[in-house]
Design a protein around this motif. Structure first.
Motif: not given
Length: 108
Positions: A20-26, A99-103
């Protein structure tokens, strides 16, 4: 024997927050922890407005590793300039204190 450098997998709720932090529509549809690799790598299925995507989540959960911070940014130039199979990085989350650093990257 477990790998001492491997972190515990993120909970489904934490993975959902990351997506959700990447895209609220995901939305996180499914997740399973990887049985190899470092940190808390998980294979995730993400629902997006464009359809489902099969991705890999790689959060830094073990220790302060400077090389982790550069990894997602180095993958694209390597992918573009060599014939090595390198995944496409879809998103980097490194600006959230909660949130932890992530990709997230595409699965090969």
């Amino acid at each position: 024997m477990s790998d001492p450098g491997r972190g515990a997998s993120l909970s489904r709720d934490r993975l959902a927050e990351l997506v959700a932090a990447v895209d609220t529509e995901w939305a996180l549809l499914a997740a399973r922890p990887a049985t190899h690799g470092t940190d808390a790598v998980s294979y995730v299925t993400v629902g997006t407005p464009g359809g489902e995507r099969e991705l890999v989540s790689k959060p830094r959960t073990v220790r302060d590793r400077p090389e982790f911070r550069t990894e997602p940014y180095l993958l694209d130039p390597i992918r573009r300039t060599t014939s090595l199979p390198v995944p496409v990085v879809v998103a980097v989350v490194d600006d959230r204190a909660d949130l932890p650093e992530s990709f997230l990257m595409e699965q090969l």
